[in-house]
Design an enzyme around this catalytic site. Structure first.
Site: not given
Length: 430
Positions: A307, A365
């Site tokens: 991330h 995600d």
């Protein structure tokens, strides 16, 4: 402002003496608002990675520690003990509600989920294969034409009505966009159902037969929505703030946020996870593609790992991982080839030294894409689901910005690299 930061030139001459701004948590910031006036210079920060665009009391992220807080409450506590509707109240009003406040807010949201009947013809104007995000952006932008009587942005009560109305209606709009894309009749919201159960009903029910909402599916969605409700000054939230700084009606600002979220580098990340799983194929190909991911000369990337903000484990992924496995087990999908592949990739990322060294852990995600697929939500609807969750964050930031008496229109600067001044030459002499 507790101290100053001095900027000096190559010769040691002082160019600027800038105040430091210190927040409750996080790094100090250099207040550069007076820099141009004092020195004739701009700051240069492409993508704004080192620039604070505003002060905010809503959300705090510590990427190094893997910490995400809404109004000071760690998101893991909210995901465990709260509900999405309660988190909506917290983000909008700054405090957790009392039982009476929560009941009033929940009732208000339930009884404002219907959209104007005229809007149904709007959906009919889109091609059958239009992307649901295109329909959502268009319909949300049009809401000011239906609710122009409450778009005085200087009226606190109008701002409050807007925020509640937007949270209530966005699932109905998203579900209607989905129904248009699959050629099914719209399903009206049901006031007896909670927020996520109502959304599932509007997505998957049909008039010809009864539909029972799966409580485990609804709970997984509720947690996902909590985790996606806000994420500080990301691209879409910054877009809402920038658009809103012009004084436009709030529905236009939210529509701008929806279009920003549509970008594959932002809200489309969970779609990318599923496309990657399709590309790999099945578990027999996992080792091959893991080797490709480790090869610096190979452009292949494992989507849903690592991330930009979180330098360790994404705290939201830690929470949703449990629900991902619970949903797969509940639906009997642990042995589905696609999910077997996903679980294999997860195992490698958590155990392989390369991934641990690079801190390429599964992010939110990765798990949200798997959950949505398991629940039967098509890829085209995954970004709309993100938009439903993030609407409360957009509304909260828009409210905070608009209520700020020091709010001014956003106007980023640039470093010009084009031609110097030149004279026009007639076309016959060129």
């Amino acid at each position: 402002m507790s101290a100053n930061y001095k900027i000096t030139g190559p010769d040691g001459q002082s160019l600027a003496d800038l105040p430091l701004v210190e927040g409750t948590l996080g790094p100090k910031a250099v207040d550069v608002r007076g820099l141009y006036g004092n020195s004739g210079m701009f700051t240069y920060d492409p993508s704004f990675n080192s620039t604070c665009s505003c002060e905010s009391k809503i959300t705090y992220i510590d990427g190094g520690e893997g910490l995400l807080m809404y109004r000071g409450y760690p998101v893991d506590q909210l995901a465990k003990h709260s509900s999405f509707i309660e988190v909506c109240y917290l983000l909008l009003y700054g405090e957790l509600p009392t039982a009476a406040q929560l009941e009033e807010f929940d009732t208000a949201i339930r009884y404002h989920t219907m959209i104007n009947e005229s809007l149904k013809s709007f959906f009919g104007g889109f091609r059958y294969d239009a992307h649901p995000m295109a329909m959502m952006a268009g319909v949300v932008a049009s809401l000011s034409a239906f609710y122009h009587d409450t778009t005085n942005i200087n009226d606190p009560e109008h701002r409050n009505i807007f925020a509640r109305r937007m949270i209530a209606k966005i699932p109905t709009i998203a579900a209607a966009a989905y129904k248009r894309s699959v050629g099914q009749p719209f399903m009206y919201p049901q006031n007896r159902l909670d927020y996520c159960s109502n959304l599932l009903h509007m997505l998957f029910a049909v008039p010809a037969e009864d539909y029972e909402v799966d409580p485990i599916a609804a709970k997984a969605l509720d947690v996902l929505f909590i985790l996606h409700a806000d994420h500080e000054q990301n691209a879409s939230t910054s877009t809402v703030r920038l658009a809103g700084s012009t004084g436009c009606n709030p529905y236009a600002a939210i529509a701008a946020g929806i279009t920003a979220l549509w970008g594959p580098a932002h809200g489309g990340a969970n779609e990318a996870v599923l496309r990657m799983l399709d590309q790999i194929g099945d578990i027999s190909q996992a080792d091959k593609f893991i080797a490709k991911a480790k090869d610096k000369s190979d452009p292949f990337r494992l989507m849903g790992f690592g991330h930009r903000v979180y330098k360790n484990f994404d705290p939201r992924a830690t929470i949703i991982r449990e629900y991902c496995h619970q949903v797969l087990e509940h639906l009997g999908m642990e042995n589905d080839p696609k999910f077997e592949l996903a679980l294999k990739l997860e195992q490698v990322a958590l155990e392989d030294d390369y991934f641990k060294e690079k801190k390429l852990y599964p992010n939110v995600d990765f798990y949200s894409g798997i959950i949505y697929k398991a629940l039967g939500i098509p890829v085209s609807m995954m970004t709309p689901m993100f938009a439903i969750a993030r609407t409360v964050g957009w509304a909260a930031h828009w409210q905070e910005m608009t209520a700020d008496p020091g709010n001014r229109i956003g106007r980023p600067r640039q470093v010009y690299t084009g031609s110097e001044q030149r004279d026009y030459v007639a076309v016959e002499k060129r």
